[in-house]
Design a protein around this motif. Structure first.
Motif, PDB file in Angstrom:
ATOM      1  N   MET A 235       0.971  -1.230  -0.028  1.00  0.00           N
ATOM      2  CA  MET A 235      -0.115   0.051  -0.077  1.00  0.00           C
ATOM      3  C   MET A 235       0.749   1.123   0.121  1.00  0.00           C
ATOM      4  SD  MET A 235      -3.013   1.035   2.663  1.00  0.00           S
ATOM      5  CE  MET A 235      -1.908   1.271   4.202  1.00  0.00           C
ATOM      6  N   ALA A 236       1.891   1.402   0.845  1.00  0.00           N
ATOM      7  CA  ALA A 236       2.806   2.562   0.876  1.00  0.00           C
ATOM      8  C   ALA A 236       3.600   2.448  -0.342  1.00  0.00           C
ATOM      9  CB  ALA A 236       4.012   2.215   2.072  1.00  0.00           C
ATOM     10  N   ILE A 237       4.031   1.727  -1.102  1.00  0.00           N
ATOM     11  CA  ILE A 237       4.700   1.954  -2.437  1.00  0.00           C
ATOM     12  C   ILE A 237       3.577   2.256  -3.446  1.00  0.00           C
ATOM     13  CG2 ILE A 237       5.528   0.593  -4.435  1.00  0.00           C
ATOM     14  CD1 ILE A 237       7.409   0.694  -2.079  1.00  0.00           C
ATOM     15  N   ALA A 238       2.393   1.843  -3.642  1.00  0.00           N
ATOM     16  CA  ALA A 238       1.440   2.365  -4.369  1.00  0.00           C
ATOM     17  C   ALA A 238       0.853   3.952  -4.283  1.00  0.00           C
ATOM     18  CB  ALA A 238       0.136   1.602  -4.352  1.00  0.00           C
ATOM     19  N   LEU A 239       0.914   3.916  -2.849  1.00  0.00           N
ATOM     20  CA  LEU A 239       0.683   5.742  -2.598  1.00  0.00           C
ATOM     21  C   LEU A 239       1.705   6.482  -2.883  1.00  0.00           C
ATOM     22  CD1 LEU A 239      -1.090   5.043   0.873  1.00  0.00           C
ATOM     23  CD2 LEU A 239      -2.286   5.796  -1.212  1.00  0.00           C
TER      24      LEU A 239
ATOM     25  N   ARG B 248      -1.435   8.570   8.109  1.00  0.00           N
ATOM     26  CA  ARG B 248      -1.852   7.623   9.304  1.00  0.00           C
ATOM     27  C   ARG B 248      -0.785   7.023  10.054  1.00  0.00           C
ATOM     28  NH1 ARG B 248      -7.221   6.252   9.836  1.00  0.00           N
ATOM     29  NH2 ARG B 248      -8.431   7.299   8.355  1.00  0.00           N
ATOM     30  N   PRO B 249      -0.731   6.887  11.332  1.00  0.00           N
ATOM     31  CA  PRO B 249       0.448   6.409  12.093  1.00  0.00           C
ATOM     32  C   PRO B 249       1.281   5.214  11.576  1.00  0.00           C
ATOM     33  CG  PRO B 249      -1.399   7.010  13.517  1.00  0.00           C
ATOM     34  CD  PRO B 249      -2.010   7.002  12.012  1.00  0.00           C
ATOM     35  N   ILE B 250       0.398   4.029  10.968  1.00  0.00           N
ATOM     36  CA  ILE B 250       1.109   3.013  10.260  1.00  0.00           C
ATOM     37  C   ILE B 250       1.710   3.415   9.049  1.00  0.00           C
ATOM     38  CG2 ILE B 250       0.640   0.618   9.389  1.00  0.00           C
ATOM     39  CD1 ILE B 250      -1.318   0.342  11.567  1.00  0.00           C
ATOM     40  N   LEU B 251       1.096   4.085   8.428  1.00  0.00           N
ATOM     41  CA  LEU B 251       1.593   4.559   6.932  1.00  0.00           C
ATOM     42  C   LEU B 251       2.937   5.529   7.318  1.00  0.00           C
ATOM     43  CD1 LEU B 251       1.943   4.794   3.856  1.00  0.00           C
ATOM     44  CD2 LEU B 251      -0.045   6.558   4.037  1.00  0.00           C
ATOM     45  N   ARG B 252       2.722   6.347   7.992  1.00  0.00           N
ATOM     46  CA  ARG B 252       3.977   7.002   8.546  1.00  0.00           C
ATOM     47  C   ARG B 252       5.136   6.194   8.952  1.00  0.00           C
ATOM     48  NH1 ARG B 252       2.419   9.461  12.703  1.00  0.00           N
ATOM     49  NH2 ARG B 252       1.645  11.452  11.690  1.00  0.00           N
ATOM     50  N   SER B 253       4.949   5.112   9.711  1.00  0.00           N
ATOM     51  CA  SER B 253       6.003   4.439  10.193  1.00  0.00           C
ATOM     52  C   SER B 253       6.595   3.501   8.777  1.00  0.00           C
ATOM     53  CB  SER B 253       5.490   3.408  11.085  1.00  0.00           C
ATOM     54  OG  SER B 253       5.189   3.873  12.303  1.00  0.00           O
ATOM     55  N   LEU B 254       5.796   3.051   7.750  1.00  0.00           N
ATOM     56  CA  LEU B 254       6.238   2.625   6.763  1.00  0.00           C
ATOM     57  C   LEU B 254       7.021   3.533   5.920  1.00  0.00           C
ATOM     58  CD1 LEU B 254       3.200   0.446   5.912  1.00  0.00           C
ATOM     59  CD2 LEU B 254       5.171  -0.461   7.023  1.00  0.00           C
ATOM     60  N   ILE B 255       6.509   4.620   5.798  1.00  0.00           N
ATOM     61  CA  ILE B 255       7.284   5.608   4.823  1.00  0.00           C
ATOM     62  C   ILE B 255       8.653   6.076   5.462  1.00  0.00           C
ATOM     63  CG2 ILE B 255       7.399   8.191   4.325  1.00  0.00           C
ATOM     64  CD1 ILE B 255       4.169   7.820   3.723  1.00  0.00           C
ATOM     65  N   GLU B 256       8.762   6.256   6.822  1.00  0.00           N
ATOM     66  CA  GLU B 256      10.073   6.457   7.470  1.00  0.00           C
ATOM     67  C   GLU B 256      10.788   5.286   7.398  1.00  0.00           C
ATOM     68  OE1 GLU B 256       8.920   7.729  11.280  1.00  0.00           O
ATOM     69  OE2 GLU B 256       8.470   9.653  10.857  1.00  0.00           O
ATOM     70  N   SER B 257      10.328   3.940   7.324  1.00  0.00           N
ATOM     71  CA  SER B 257      11.162   2.937   7.309  1.00  0.00           C
ATOM     72  C   SER B 257      11.819   2.746   6.226  1.00  0.00           C
ATOM     73  CB  SER B 257      10.402   1.602   7.569  1.00  0.00           C
ATOM     74  OG  SER B 257       9.334   1.326   6.647  1.00  0.00           O
ATOM     75  N   ILE B 258      11.458   3.187   4.849  1.00  0.00           N
ATOM     76  CA  ILE B 258      12.248   3.316   3.697  1.00  0.00           C
ATOM     77  C   ILE B 258      12.853   4.623   3.259  1.00  0.00           C
ATOM     78  CG2 ILE B 258      10.925   1.192   2.900  1.00  0.00           C
ATOM     79  CD1 ILE B 258       9.468   3.146   1.103  1.00  0.00           C
TER      80      ILE B 258
ATOM     81  N   MET C  34       2.259  -6.445  11.347  1.00  0.00           N
ATOM     82  CA  MET C  34       1.300  -5.335  10.934  1.00  0.00           C
ATOM     83  C   MET C  34      -0.036  -6.132  10.798  1.00  0.00           C
ATOM     84  SD  MET C  34       1.292  -2.320   8.068  1.00  0.00           S
ATOM     85  CE  MET C  34       1.509  -3.546   6.941  1.00  0.00           C
ATOM     86  N   LEU C  35      -1.228  -5.739  11.520  1.00  0.00           N
ATOM     87  CA  LEU C  35      -2.457  -6.250  11.463  1.00  0.00           C
ATOM     88  C   LEU C  35      -3.478  -5.150  11.130  1.00  0.00           C
ATOM     89  CD1 LEU C  35      -2.479  -8.437  14.642  1.00  0.00           C
ATOM     90  CD2 LEU C  35      -2.069  -9.287  12.586  1.00  0.00           C
TER      91      LEU C  35
END
Length: 370
Positions: free
Chosen positions: A1-5, A62-72, A194-195
């Motif tokens: 989802m993060a990649i597509a966004l 959103r918090p989870i998306l932010r974490s994913l974006i920051e992780s890469i 991640m759930l």
């Protein structure tokens, strides 16, 4: 989802084109330092760039998306953070436009290289028909991003974590939507655990309400701790020591009070024994959630309200949109509120200071086994 966004946002905003305009205008300024019109053109290009990047919805993910974006490391190539890097490259070379052009050109190539990788991944996923599971109209979910400790990555650890979240969320479900089925996993992924859990709108409302209140209690405890530390540095007394001890127990006391208030307000049953049992379990639930969020777990809720688009009949004639029902209006209002308040679900304060004040909760049944 993060990649597509990320890929979609890149093609929508086109930051490389914005930066090309800024670099071009700056080059003209460097070649014609005394021309005020060229200076104005540069400022206009820079403002257009700033405004376009500031309007990116990925500035407030959103918090989870932010974490994913920051992780890469994607956060440095999008929105306000990317513009800050552009501005820094200009300001560090304020007296030498040619050097500023060099700095921005390097930044542009770096950004293009990053998004080329993002585009390749997104394209490959599309060609392999690997799709991310997106919510449909009227659907709701709870998202959990659980940090995975390297020393605790066994199947047993995962089962324990999921069981603890089951125990934490079940009382909230019972209070806010007694007729809802048990929470089910919608999607699950690893790296961090991640759930996404299928839930009803009423459950989302309950999770959001409880988590906002939990975060308020945690922040108040931190503020009191900070105040007591300031007083203790100036004087020492038994009274201060007593206040520190009371503050240490304040979190659990306030969480218990919150559980009682929620059950009394939301649960309209006459069986007092049932209510007392649920108060006890909800208090434990809130303690667990407080412990989890201070340990780094991110929680979010999301609801897609039903659409009220005009209906097209079999002959292709567009009908008139019907007036929304009270239920549809409620869902639309709830979805908007959840989106607006999603940042309130994140706990970003000093977690370490709370650990001594917030021991890991243990069920009574588990205590008897120890």
């Amino acid at each position: 989802m993060a990649i597509a966004l990320l890929n979609s946002e890149y093609h929508r905003i086109r930051p490389d084109s914005l930066l090309t305009d800024v670099i071009g205008a700056l080059n003209t300024v460097a070649a014609n330092p005394g021309n005020a019109d060229f200076g104005t053109n540069f400022k206009t290009a820079l403002e257009i760039c700033r405004e376009s990047l500031s309007n990116s919805p990925l500035n407030t993910p959103r918090p989870i998306l932010r974490s994913l974006i920051e992780s890469i490391g994607a956060d440095q190539y999008i929105g306000d953070q990317f513009f800050a890097r552009i501005k820094s490259g200009i300001e560090l070379n304020a007296g030498a436009p040619a050097l500023a052009v060099q700095a921005l050109t390097i930044l542009q190539k770096e950004s293009q290289k990053f998004f080329k990788v993002i585009n390749n991944i997104d394209t490959s996923f599309t060609e392999l028909t690997i799709e991310y599971d997106e919510l449909g109209e009227g659907e709701a979910e709870i998202g959990l991003l659980i940090p995975r400790i390297e020393t605790s990555s066994t199947l047993q650890d995962l089962a324990k974590e999921f069981k603890e979240w089951h125990n934490a969320l079940t009382p909230i479900v019972e209070v806010f939507d007694r007729n809802a089925p048990p929470l089910q996993i919608r999607t699950c992924s690893t790296t961090d655990w991640m759930l996404y859990l299928i839930a009803t709108p009423a459950i989302l409302e309950g999770v959001s309400h409880c988590l906002k209140k939990v975060n308020e209690i945690l922040r108040e405890a931190l503020e009191m701790r900070s105040l007591l530390e300031q007083i203790a540095r100036r004087s020492s007394s038994d009274a201060i020591a007593q206040l520190e001890e009371e503050n240490k127990n304040k979190i659990q006391t306030d969480l218990r009070k919150l559980a009682e208030e929620v059950v009394d307000e939301r649960l309209k049953v006459h069986d007092q024994a049932d209510k007392n049992d649920l108060k006890n379990r909800l208090a434990f639930s809130l303690q667990t959630i407080a412990f989890k969020v201070t340990a780094g777990t991110k929680v979010e809720v999301r609801l897609i309200p039903p659409s009220l688009e005009p209906v097209v009949d079999a002959e292709g004639t567009e009908g008139q949109p019907t007036a929304p029902s009270p239920e549809q209006e409620h869902l639309a209002e709830l979805a908007l509120t959840l989106d607006q308040e999603v940042s309130l679900l994140a706990f970003d304060n000093d977690s370490d200071a709370l650990r001594a004040m917030l021991p890991a909760p243990v069920l009574e049944a588990e205590k008897s086994e120890q």
